[in-house]
Design a protein around this motif. Sequence first.
Motif, PDB file in Angstrom:
ATOM      1  N   ARG A  19       1.006  10.132   6.392  1.00 52.13           N
ATOM      2  CA  ARG A  19       0.290  10.218   4.766  1.00 52.13           C
ATOM      3  C   ARG A  19       0.771   9.110   3.766  1.00 52.13           C
ATOM      4  O   ARG A  19       0.121   8.676   3.088  1.00 52.13           O
ATOM      5  N   ALA A  20       2.048   8.772   4.076  1.00 54.25           N
ATOM      6  CA  ALA A  20       2.693   7.545   3.279  1.00 54.25           C
ATOM      7  C   ALA A  20       1.813   6.260   3.412  1.00 54.25           C
ATOM      8  O   ALA A  20       1.312   5.660   2.615  1.00 54.25           O
ATOM      9  N   LEU A  21       1.524   6.215   4.810  1.00 50.46           N
ATOM     10  CA  LEU A  21       0.875   4.748   5.336  1.00 50.46           C
ATOM     11  C   LEU A  21      -0.526   4.966   4.585  1.00 50.46           C
ATOM     12  O   LEU A  21      -1.002   4.024   4.332  1.00 50.46           O
ATOM     13  N   GLN A  22      -1.076   6.080   4.740  1.00 49.06           N
ATOM     14  CA  GLN A  22      -2.496   6.286   4.306  1.00 49.06           C
ATOM     15  C   GLN A  22      -2.518   5.995   2.894  1.00 49.06           C
ATOM     16  O   GLN A  22      -3.560   5.187   2.416  1.00 49.06           O
ATOM     17  N   THR A  23      -1.550   6.336   2.115  1.00 46.49           N
ATOM     18  CA  THR A  23      -1.412   5.996   0.399  1.00 46.49           C
ATOM     19  C   THR A  23      -1.728   4.457   0.317  1.00 46.49           C
ATOM     20  O   THR A  23      -2.500   3.820  -0.520  1.00 46.49           O
ATOM     21  N   ILE A  24      -1.025   3.603   0.944  1.00 44.59           N
ATOM     22  CA  ILE A  24      -0.889   2.097   0.754  1.00 44.59           C
ATOM     23  C   ILE A  24      -2.304   1.445   1.600  1.00 44.59           C
ATOM     24  O   ILE A  24      -2.760   0.438   0.901  1.00 44.59           O
ATOM     25  N   ALA A 248       4.279  -3.801   1.521  1.00 40.87           N
ATOM     26  CA  ALA A 248       4.767  -2.391   0.732  1.00 40.87           C
ATOM     27  C   ALA A 248       5.936  -1.659   1.214  1.00 40.87           C
ATOM     28  O   ALA A 248       6.149  -0.465   1.038  1.00 40.87           O
ATOM     29  N   ALA A 249       6.735  -2.572   2.232  1.00 41.68           N
ATOM     30  CA  ALA A 249       7.777  -1.785   2.698  1.00 41.68           C
ATOM     31  C   ALA A 249       8.837  -0.956   1.846  1.00 41.68           C
ATOM     32  O   ALA A 249       9.238  -0.011   2.059  1.00 41.68           O
ATOM     33  N   GLY A 250       8.925  -1.840   0.771  1.00 39.13           N
ATOM     34  CA  GLY A 250       9.859  -1.262  -0.197  1.00 39.13           C
ATOM     35  C   GLY A 250       9.298   0.252  -1.061  1.00 39.13           C
ATOM     36  O   GLY A 250       9.878   1.167  -1.083  1.00 39.13           O
ATOM     37  N   ARG A 254      10.155   4.325  -1.093  1.00 39.24           N
ATOM     38  CA  ARG A 254      10.116   5.317  -2.583  1.00 39.24           C
ATOM     39  C   ARG A 254       8.974   6.294  -2.260  1.00 39.24           C
ATOM     40  O   ARG A 254       9.408   7.544  -2.681  1.00 39.24           O
ATOM     41  N   ILE A 255       8.117   6.260  -1.511  1.00 40.14           N
ATOM     42  CA  ILE A 255       6.931   7.131  -1.350  1.00 40.14           C
ATOM     43  C   ILE A 255       7.500   8.378  -0.206  1.00 40.14           C
ATOM     44  O   ILE A 255       7.362   9.612  -0.309  1.00 40.14           O
ATOM     45  N   ASN A 256       8.156   7.867   0.631  1.00 38.95           N
ATOM     46  CA  ASN A 256       8.745   8.730   1.850  1.00 38.95           C
ATOM     47  C   ASN A 256      10.132   8.048   2.250  1.00 38.95           C
ATOM     48  O   ASN A 256      10.319   7.007   2.850  1.00 38.95           O
TER      49      ASN A 256
END
Length: 297
Positions: A19-24, A248-250, A254-256
């Motif tokens: 889900r976090a990966l989907q966001t970016i 977007a690693a950082g 923060r998201i997960n």
Amino acid sequence: MTIRIGTSERDGTFHSQGRALQTILERQPQFEPIEVLESRSASVDNAMRLHAGEIELGFMASNWIGRARKGEAPFAQPVDLRMAAPMNAGPLFFIARPGSSIRTVSDLRGKRVAVGLRTSGMVQHVHAIFAALKLSFAEFTPVYLDFAAGAHALAAGGVDVQFQCPIPNQVMTDLAARVDLCVIPYGPGEIETVLQAVPDYRMIVMRKHAIRGLEQDVAQIAVVNVLATHARVPEPMVRDVTGAVITAAGELGRINPLFAGLRDLFTPQRGPSALEFGGVPLHPGALRAYREAGFVG
């Protein structure tokens, strides 16, 4: 361009990371839509879905990808996997209620241990760890429950121990809020023995107060979880996905919080092999992204 990502059961760690990966990825105009697909068998199921062309990317534990590529059980035939990116290094650990007679992992003989679903990668981790320590499944009572059911059983006294991975995960957080827990340490030399037997594992330190009840730092086994793909997946897609993860690693951390320290898994590197596990090579698209980011010469 649709991207389908295989994860785990709903609210499992791979699912929350997906889900976090989907966001970016949804910010990339070339990716629409992004589908995050659930799975009851996580790593194994995702490898099989990659083979069948049902997904483009799949979360897997690194100890599974080499077996899938070689066609070793439970895989009926080789899967032409390629590495995209590491996702996190997550501790694999046993928890018990305080006051039990269990002092180290070797004390699990004769105990009832929730080890995960019978078809899950968690069970295979237990097999690998116990084999290294010369512990047989016949010496304890394996109880095949998913994360949530295993946590409930531990709280209710239905099992003595639960095998968990990694932190933070919602089941572990909720369980620690309900009951007192302790993380079972390894005895002298046992972690080193496991690491020698299973090269895909590494040592990690679970820090004091990382979960309620953890009152001191404790060394544990960790597995590197990865984002795998298939040789047939187009190079531009894998390059763009991998590049987005690097950039977007950082923010992913923060998201997960499961992604915390993700950038450390990229650098410093001494060549493509540092980003490959189980004999599975980098996808050409991933290699291009790492070169563009300066992580690979």
